[in-house]
Design an enzyme around this catalytic site. Structure first.
Site, mmCIF file in Angstrom:
data_model
loop_
_atom_site.group_PDB
_atom_site.id
_atom_site.type_symbol
_atom_site.label_atom_id
_atom_site.label_comp_id
_atom_site.label_asym_id
_atom_site.label_seq_id
_atom_site.Cartn_x
_atom_site.Cartn_y
_atom_site.Cartn_z
ATOM 1 N N HIS A 127 1.380 -1.028 0.492
ATOM 2 C CA HIS A 127 -0.134 -0.062 0.263
ATOM 3 C C HIS A 127 1.257 1.762 0.248
ATOM 4 C CE1 HIS A 127 -2.754 2.578 2.152
ATOM 5 N NE2 HIS A 127 -3.975 2.051 1.279
ATOM 6 N N ASP A 204 3.158 -4.843 7.937
ATOM 7 C CA ASP A 204 2.110 -3.864 7.774
ATOM 8 C C ASP A 204 0.335 -4.642 7.837
ATOM 9 O OD1 ASP A 204 -0.290 -2.323 6.453
ATOM 10 O OD2 ASP A 204 0.556 -2.800 5.202
ATOM 11 N N GLN A 207 -4.760 -5.320 6.756
ATOM 12 C CA GLN A 207 -5.584 -6.190 5.801
ATOM 13 C C GLN A 207 -5.602 -7.131 6.666
ATOM 14 O OE1 GLN A 207 -7.643 -5.058 3.748
ATOM 15 N NE2 GLN A 207 -7.365 -3.025 3.794
ATOM 16 N N LYS A 230 -10.574 -1.209 10.642
ATOM 17 C CA LYS A 230 -10.371 -2.223 9.889
ATOM 18 C C LYS A 230 -10.599 -3.355 10.030
ATOM 19 C CE LYS A 230 -7.477 -0.519 5.866
ATOM 20 N NZ LYS A 230 -8.073 -0.198 5.309
ATOM 21 N N CYS A 368 -4.643 2.725 -3.763
ATOM 22 C CA CYS A 368 -3.743 3.316 -3.417
ATOM 23 C C CYS A 368 -2.613 2.446 -3.161
ATOM 24 C CB CYS A 368 -3.651 3.623 -1.182
ATOM 25 S SG CYS A 368 -5.013 5.028 -0.776
#
Lengths: 410, 149
Positions: A127, A204, A207, A230, A368
């Site tokens: 991202h 990261d 998600q 999220k 993104c």
């Protein structure tokens, strides 16, 4: 669908008031969870209760409300620690979101250590939030950004990763689950390989956190970041997990109140972890909401949610594959939570608008992640991303709406 | 779906499928590259101007149906217009889509009228105006990028 017997989807859906919404007189089919998830009543009420009963600033007042608010805020950190299995509570730093968490590590861990000739290793499926902060550090230090390529299927080229990882590498930062492809990356192998060379790894998890059980200790991740919104929590709250030793070695990110032990004009002594990184009045309600979201996810069980979403993903993949002119972007063996796709002759924005007319909310755009779009030579994709409250019947609605779109344009 | 039919009218779908003047122009008098950074729509507009009149205008690039059909219709509307007439049409089109109201200098939109349904979809207005902004930049001989931001 094997889980439907144990998985009480209707009672879960009843917990999310917004799912009652009609869009153009059609039931809302919310498949934009990768952008942001909806909120269960438990989260809404936790925030409401804070403001109605226990709100005051934290860590300052001696009065009852300040004490209650402080307890609720600190409880949220305890809940996050348990959820990601961190060793101790003070390894959990509250930030505004995954983006700020990455910037914090880039500026406070990488920037002071890196110099010309050093390398930061990321991947082609990051991202923008896991690209730009490192580019900024490269500009500031003269270090160089190296990028692990991805295959046509949307998997990391692991031989290339091993080839690019060298004694020049001073930082590895990699996405756990790709927001544009759904790929679940082999994080354990990446971390183990990096650690053999003594290189720290940031994961990261924006998600990954709503879709997979995450255990930062077993992963041996040095830093793990995610956003509250999220995983059914509020916006504006996120988490930086960091190993105690690394966090202690880092200077503060921002200066201000709550991050200090004592201030004189001659000298300031920084507060201990995690407050050293939490200058200013924090997002108290956001943290409390995130704590409630984690409680809610724990009540259902992250493993149970993962199994349900995997069923949705398999079902949606087989449904969408049958549609003529539809191409799925991202066909990794290990995927979680979402399907990116393009249609012959229909731009993703038109897909998004027409699906909206059917009550179906998806994301259309570059997510993104412009380098991914270039990699697959598409200007944008349409993306359906799933959450615990989505149903197999909603996938049918999605598939029908896509067919309608195709008919309209041909 | 009825609402959407107002947006995706047959004439719009037709221009999307068979865009007019969709070609790169050799040695144009004016050229500009326009993109919408939010959604990735990209368009190149080429101009040939003779004695202050738009002799030829063409485009290529990659965009959604609204972007592509608007660019296509723009090229057919602009050919033969003087620079001043073209600018007036651009301004009038922009006013109609952004719902800023009508202005004394506004001119009739003619066939472009079908695109005004876009104003009910605020996030798509930029799709419809991208080609026009790019044309405007090309006309002003501004080399380089024009952004609708």
């Amino acid at each position: 669908m094997t889980n439907s017997a144990q998985y009480d989807i209707q009672s879960i859906r009843d917990d999310f008031p917004i799912l009652e919404r009609k869009i153009f007189d059609k039931p809302l089919v919310y498949l934009d969870n990768g952008a942001s998830t909806q909120h269960p009543t438990a989260v809404i009420n936790a925030v409401k209760n804070l403001y109605e009963h226990s709100y005051a600033n934290v860590h300052r007042g001696v009065h009852t409300l300040s004490q209650e608010a402080s307890n609720l805020y600190d409880d949220a950190r305890v809940k996050v620690r348990g959820f990601i299995h961190a060793s101790c509570v003070h390894e959990v730093v509250f930030t505004s979101g995954a983006t700020e968490s990455i910037n914090l590590v880039a500026q406070c861990y990488a920037r002071p250590r890196l110099k010309k000739g050093d390398e930061i290793l990321i991947t082609h499926m990051e991202h923008h939030s896991n690209i730009v902060p490192w580019q900024m550090v490269c500009e500031q230090t003269g270090a160089e950004l190296k990028v692990v390529p991805i295959s046509d299927k949307g998997e990391l080229e692991m031989d290339q990763f091993h080839a690019l990882l060298s004694e020049k590498t001073k930082m590895v930062s990699v996405v756990h689950v790709s927001n544009a492809l759904g790929t679940v990356n082999p994080i354990t192998s990446i971390i183990n390989a990096a650690h053999e060379l003594g290189v720290p790894v940031l994961v990261d998890g924006a998600q990954a956190i709503p879709h997979l059980p995450v255990n930062v200790k077993n992963l041996d991740a040095d830093f793990y970041v995610f956003s509250g919104h999220k995983i059914y929590g509020p916006t504006g709250i996120g988490v930086l997990y960091g190993k105690e030793k690394l966090l202690n070695e880092m200077p503060p990110y921002k200066g201000g109140g709550d991050m200090i032990l004592s201030v004189t004009f001659e000298e300031t002594i920084y507060n201990q972890l995690p407050y050293k990184f939490e200058a200013g009045t924090p997002n108290i309600a956001g943290a409390v909401g995130l704590g409630a979201a984690i409680d809610y996810v724990n009540k259902i069980g992250i493993g149970t949610i993962a199994a349900h979403e995997h069923g949705l993903l398999m079902y949606a993949t087989s449904k969408l594959e049958q549609i003529d002119g539809l191409r799925i972007i991202g066909e990794a063996d290990q995927k979680a939570g979402l399907i990116s796709f393009v249609l012959d002759g229909v731009h993703p924005h038109d897909i998004g608008t027409i699906l909206d007319g059917e009550g179906v909310a998806i994301r259309a755009g570059h997510h993104c992640a412009q380098p991914i779009m270039e990699r697959y030579n598409v200007p944008a994709t349409a993306r359906a991303s799933f959450a615990m409250y989505n149903t197999f019947q909603e996938i049918d609605v999605l598939a029908e709406a896509i067919k309608k779109t195709i008919n309209m344009f041909n | 779906m009825d609402n959407l039919r107002d947006l995706y009218q047959e004439v719009i779908l037709d221009h999307n499928k068979n865009p007019r003047n969709f070609r790169k122009m050799e040695e144009p008098d004016g050229f500009a590259h326009g993109k919408n950074p939010l959604c990735g729509d990209q368009i190149d507009v080429y101009l040939k101007i003779t004695d202050g009149v738009v002799e030829d205008v063409s485009f290529d690039g990659n965009g959604c149906a609204i972007c592509t059909s608007s660019a296509s219709m723009m090229t057919t509307a602009l050919k033969g217009k003087t620079e001043a007439e073209a600018e007036a049409l651009f301004n009038s089109f922009h006013h109609a889509l952004t719902d800023e109201g009508t202005f004394p200098d506004d001119v009739p939109l003619g066939k472009l009228e079908v695109l005004t349904g876009v104003k009910d979809y605020p996030v798509r207005v930029k799709c419809a105006t991208l080609a026009w902004h790019t044309f405007d930049a090309a006309l002003k001989k501004m080399q380089g990028n024009v952004s609708t931001e």
